[in-house]
Scaffold this motif. Structure first.
Motif, mmCIF file in Angstrom:
data_model
loop_
_atom_site.group_PDB
_atom_site.id
_atom_site.type_symbol
_atom_site.label_atom_id
_atom_site.label_comp_id
_atom_site.label_asym_id
_atom_site.label_seq_id
_atom_site.Cartn_x
_atom_site.Cartn_y
_atom_site.Cartn_z
ATOM 1 N N ASN A 153 0.589 -1.312 0.281
ATOM 2 C CA ASN A 153 -0.645 -0.440 -0.175
ATOM 3 C C ASN A 153 0.773 1.453 -0.208
ATOM 4 O O ASN A 153 0.446 2.345 -0.679
ATOM 5 N N ILE A 154 2.043 1.366 0.703
ATOM 6 C CA ILE A 154 2.664 2.279 0.591
ATOM 7 C C ILE A 154 2.959 2.329 -0.741
ATOM 8 O O ILE A 154 3.130 3.868 -0.913
ATOM 9 N N PHE A 155 3.391 1.679 -1.609
ATOM 10 C CA PHE A 155 3.965 1.696 -2.606
ATOM 11 C C PHE A 155 3.252 2.577 -3.455
ATOM 12 O O PHE A 155 3.201 3.034 -4.648
ATOM 13 N N LEU A 156 1.917 1.554 -3.375
ATOM 14 C CA LEU A 156 0.624 2.187 -4.197
ATOM 15 C C LEU A 156 0.157 3.702 -4.204
ATOM 16 O O LEU A 156 0.435 4.985 -4.790
ATOM 17 N N LEU A 157 0.593 4.540 -3.273
ATOM 18 C CA LEU A 157 0.479 5.881 -2.335
ATOM 19 C C LEU A 157 1.403 6.716 -3.684
ATOM 20 O O LEU A 157 0.925 7.615 -3.422
ATOM 21 N N TYR A 158 3.068 5.971 -3.301
ATOM 22 C CA TYR A 158 3.962 6.782 -3.737
ATOM 23 C C TYR A 158 3.968 6.779 -5.012
ATOM 24 O O TYR A 158 3.857 8.114 -5.593
ATOM 25 N N VAL A 159 3.247 5.633 -6.068
ATOM 26 C CA VAL A 159 3.029 5.680 -7.634
ATOM 27 C C VAL A 159 1.649 7.012 -7.391
ATOM 28 O O VAL A 159 2.012 7.701 -8.443
ATOM 29 N N LEU A 160 0.896 7.004 -6.842
ATOM 30 C CA LEU A 160 -0.952 8.112 -6.684
ATOM 31 C C LEU A 160 0.018 9.426 -6.824
ATOM 32 O O LEU A 160 -0.789 10.001 -7.041
ATOM 33 N N SER A 161 0.715 9.316 -5.585
ATOM 34 C CA SER A 161 1.098 10.703 -5.984
ATOM 35 C C SER A 161 2.417 11.729 -6.275
ATOM 36 O O SER A 161 2.622 12.659 -7.170
ATOM 37 N N VAL A 162 2.506 10.846 -7.143
ATOM 38 C CA VAL A 162 3.997 10.280 -7.765
ATOM 39 C C VAL A 162 2.537 11.173 -9.421
ATOM 40 O O VAL A 162 3.675 12.091 -10.010
ATOM 41 N N VAL A 163 2.087 10.453 -9.561
ATOM 42 C CA VAL A 163 0.632 10.961 -11.042
ATOM 43 C C VAL A 163 0.461 11.704 -10.939
ATOM 44 O O VAL A 163 -0.131 12.929 -11.677
ATOM 45 N N VAL A 164 -0.183 12.454 -9.525
ATOM 46 C CA VAL A 164 -1.352 13.604 -9.059
ATOM 47 C C VAL A 164 0.184 14.911 -9.199
ATOM 48 O O VAL A 164 -0.615 15.594 -9.600
ATOM 49 N N LEU A 165 1.073 14.337 -8.940
ATOM 50 C CA LEU A 165 1.549 15.817 -8.648
ATOM 51 C C LEU A 165 2.901 15.973 -9.946
ATOM 52 O O LEU A 165 3.208 17.356 -10.348
ATOM 53 N N LEU A 166 2.594 14.966 -10.347
ATOM 54 C CA LEU A 166 3.323 14.960 -12.290
ATOM 55 C C LEU A 166 2.155 15.346 -13.415
ATOM 56 O O LEU A 166 2.317 15.751 -14.032
ATOM 57 N N TRP A 167 0.963 15.496 -13.173
ATOM 58 C CA TRP A 167 -0.314 15.679 -14.284
ATOM 59 C C TRP A 167 -0.327 16.577 -14.502
ATOM 60 O O TRP A 167 -0.563 16.763 -15.823
ATOM 61 N N PRO A 168 0.361 17.934 -13.191
ATOM 62 C CA PRO A 168 -0.349 19.384 -14.231
ATOM 63 C C PRO A 168 0.741 19.156 -14.715
ATOM 64 O O PRO A 168 0.751 20.079 -16.138
#
Length: 193
Positions: A153-168
């Motif tokens: 789950n920590i890895f999934l949150l990491y990937v989600l955080s990277v995607v959310v912050l890189l998306w803009p």
């Protein structure tokens, strides 16, 4: 239509008042989030990686992690306005900076309203097409349960955080649209009969 723009203007004014202490910090953050320099994506990924590495190394239980994260957010929310107000006086705030700050607030409000509209349209599907609503809901929840049970789950949150912050930045640079156009231009595979 005029009511919608009037409501959005009220939301922008309210958000500007809410973020008043953060306005000097938001201007450089905007340039980082939108990748105005080539090194900005690396800085975003590096910061997120360091943060999640720290969480992984501390190996705290869930409630302690949430408590420490809340303490960190409260500290940052307190210290950023203090630092920016002491570094930059009122004379440092120009009309151009005010215009940029208003654009930031407007884009936040537009993104928020767009997300709310998509969520409400999904839930309106429950009334208009209940079968489709339940098929989508159940399949998405089953997929989410399967993925979260198979991957840390920590890895999934990491990937989600990277995607959310890189998306803009991805949207600002047009990378996603370029990838979609490349997929559309790919040669079509002939069907075997």
């Amino acid at each position: 239509m005029a009511d919608i723009s009037q409501e959005q203007e009220q939301q922008v004014k309210k958000l500007k008042r809410l973020l008043e202490g953060w306005r000097m910090a938001l201007l450089p953050l905007k340039s980082i989030i939108l990748w105005e320099q080539q090194w900005h994506p690396c800085a975003i990924v590096g910061f997120i990686s360091f943060f999640y590495l720290l969480i992984w190394l501390l190996d705290l239980n869930t409630l302690t992690t949430f408590a420490l994260l809340g303490l960190l957010l409260n500290f940052v929310d307190f210290i950023i306005p203090v630092i920016t107000n002491s570094l930059y006086g009122p004379s440092a705030w120009t009309g151009q900076k005010e215009k940029t700050f208003e654009e930031i607030c407007r884009s936040i409000v537009l993104s928020y309203n767009k997300t709310l509209k998509q969520i409400s349209s999904f839930y309106s599907l429950r009334e208009t097409g209940p079968c489709m609503y339940y098929i989508i809901s159940i399949s998405m929840l089953c997929t989410l349960a399967w993925v979260t049970s198979a991957i840390n789950n920590i890895f999934l949150l990491y990937v989600l955080s990277v995607v959310v912050l890189l998306w803009p930045g991805i949207q600002n640079r047009g990378i996603f649209n370029t990838l979609l156009s490349m997929v559309n231009l790919a040669p079509k595979v002939a069907k075997l009969e």
